[in-house]
Design a protein around this motif. Sequence first.
Motif, short mmCIF file in Angstrom:
data_model
loop_
_atom_site.label_atom_id
_atom_site.label_comp_id
_atom_site.label_asym_id
_atom_site.label_seq_id
_atom_site.Cartn_x
_atom_site.Cartn_y
_atom_site.Cartn_z
N ARG A 64 -33.45 -8.03 -5.24
CA ARG A 64 -34.73 -7.32 -5.23
C ARG A 64 -34.77 -6.34 -6.40
O ARG A 64 -34.30 -5.21 -6.31
CB ARG A 64 -34.91 -6.59 -3.90
N VAL A 65 -35.33 -6.81 -7.50
CA VAL A 65 -35.41 -5.98 -8.70
C VAL A 65 -36.23 -4.73 -8.43
O VAL A 65 -35.91 -3.64 -8.93
CB VAL A 65 -36.00 -6.78 -9.88
N ASP A 66 -37.29 -4.86 -7.62
CA ASP A 66 -38.14 -3.70 -7.35
C ASP A 66 -37.36 -2.60 -6.62
O ASP A 66 -37.47 -1.40 -6.94
CB ASP A 66 -39.37 -4.11 -6.54
N GLU A 67 -36.55 -2.98 -5.63
CA GLU A 67 -35.76 -1.99 -4.91
C GLU A 67 -34.70 -1.37 -5.81
O GLU A 67 -34.45 -0.15 -5.77
CB GLU A 67 -35.10 -2.62 -3.68
N ALA A 68 -34.05 -2.22 -6.64
CA ALA A 68 -33.01 -1.70 -7.54
C ALA A 68 -33.62 -0.74 -8.56
O ALA A 68 -33.03 0.30 -8.87
CB ALA A 68 -32.31 -2.86 -8.24
N GLN A 69 -34.80 -1.08 -9.07
CA GLN A 69 -35.43 -0.22 -10.06
C GLN A 69 -35.86 1.11 -9.43
O GLN A 69 -35.73 2.17 -10.06
CB GLN A 69 -36.66 -0.92 -10.67
N ALA A 70 -36.33 1.06 -8.19
CA ALA A 70 -36.72 2.30 -7.50
C ALA A 70 -35.50 3.18 -7.26
O ALA A 70 -35.57 4.41 -7.34
CB ALA A 70 -37.40 1.96 -6.18
N PHE A 71 -34.36 2.56 -7.00
CA PHE A 71 -33.12 3.33 -6.83
C PHE A 71 -32.73 4.00 -8.14
O PHE A 71 -32.34 5.18 -8.17
CB PHE A 71 -32.00 2.41 -6.35
N VAL A 72 -32.84 3.27 -9.24
CA VAL A 72 -32.49 3.82 -10.55
C VAL A 72 -33.44 4.95 -10.93
O VAL A 72 -33.01 6.00 -11.43
CB VAL A 72 -32.52 2.71 -11.63
N ASP A 73 -34.74 4.75 -10.68
CA ASP A 73 -35.74 5.72 -11.13
C ASP A 73 -35.84 6.95 -10.24
O ASP A 73 -35.95 8.08 -10.74
CB ASP A 73 -37.11 5.04 -11.21
N GLN A 74 -35.82 6.72 -8.91
CA GLN A 74 -36.06 7.83 -7.98
C GLN A 74 -34.95 8.06 -6.96
O GLN A 74 -35.04 8.96 -6.13
CB GLN A 74 -37.37 7.60 -7.20
N GLY A 75 -33.93 7.21 -6.98
CA GLY A 75 -32.87 7.35 -5.99
C GLY A 75 -33.27 6.83 -4.63
O GLY A 75 -32.61 7.14 -3.62
N THR A 76 -34.34 6.02 -4.56
CA THR A 76 -34.80 5.45 -3.28
C THR A 76 -33.73 4.52 -2.72
O THR A 76 -33.25 3.62 -3.43
CB THR A 76 -36.10 4.66 -3.50
#
Length: 252
Positions: free
Chosen positions: A138-150
């Motif tokens: 899930r690129v969207d989840e991974a990117q959200a983790f990188v960007d906001q720590g989600t």
Amino acid sequence: MSRDGLALATYDFGEAAGLDETAATVLAVHGFASSARANWLATGWVRELTRAGFRVVALDQRGHGASARPHESASYSMQALVGDVVDVLDTYMIDDCAYVGYSLGARVGWHAALEIPERLTRLVLGGIPDGDPLTRFRVDEAQAFVDQGTPVEDPLTQGYITMASGVAGNDLAALVALVGGMRGGLQPDPADPPRQPVLFATGSDDGILAKSKALAAATPLGEFVEIPRRNHFNAPVAREFREAGVEFLTRD
């Protein structure tokens, strides 16, 4: 430098072993979230290959190690990674060589063998299945983790994030961009295999074992070795893998 202007870190281990540039060369290409030193030097591969008389040239793939780490998915494609292999061979003025790759590096090797068959004489490809292993990432989840720590909810994606984050010096944003850039791109196709001799190797505890065996069976000069009691992450350090690889590369 790559053809699109990225700095690539490369390593020539032959000189330290008393070998000159006329020695038979092995190009070694590491897996996802690893590096040339971690995948090949620290695991004993360089030691065993140089003892067998090979000069070992290795590179940190783009997004890894000491190479450039762009954060844009457009910088990552199978064509770009294969192009980096060609650029390294050209820079070192290597006309032909053997190739050793693991996981991502094995997938790059498969396609490089098809693109430049006259330059890769035989290959050792570890931990490689057919198809696209990243379709569930899930690129969207991974990117959200990188960007906001989600927090990442998908278990497979979290597994990749944990593995990549656990290696000191990794750039997680670059690795997520790499996954995004490679998803849906060129994949190993059993209907169009390399024609060179290829040794496939996969751990007995790796979930891709059956698919790796299928790729070997589809390759005209393919062979397969099962690495006992190893999974996808610890197979590169296995003595059985090194011994099988060196024997294959030194075979007449």
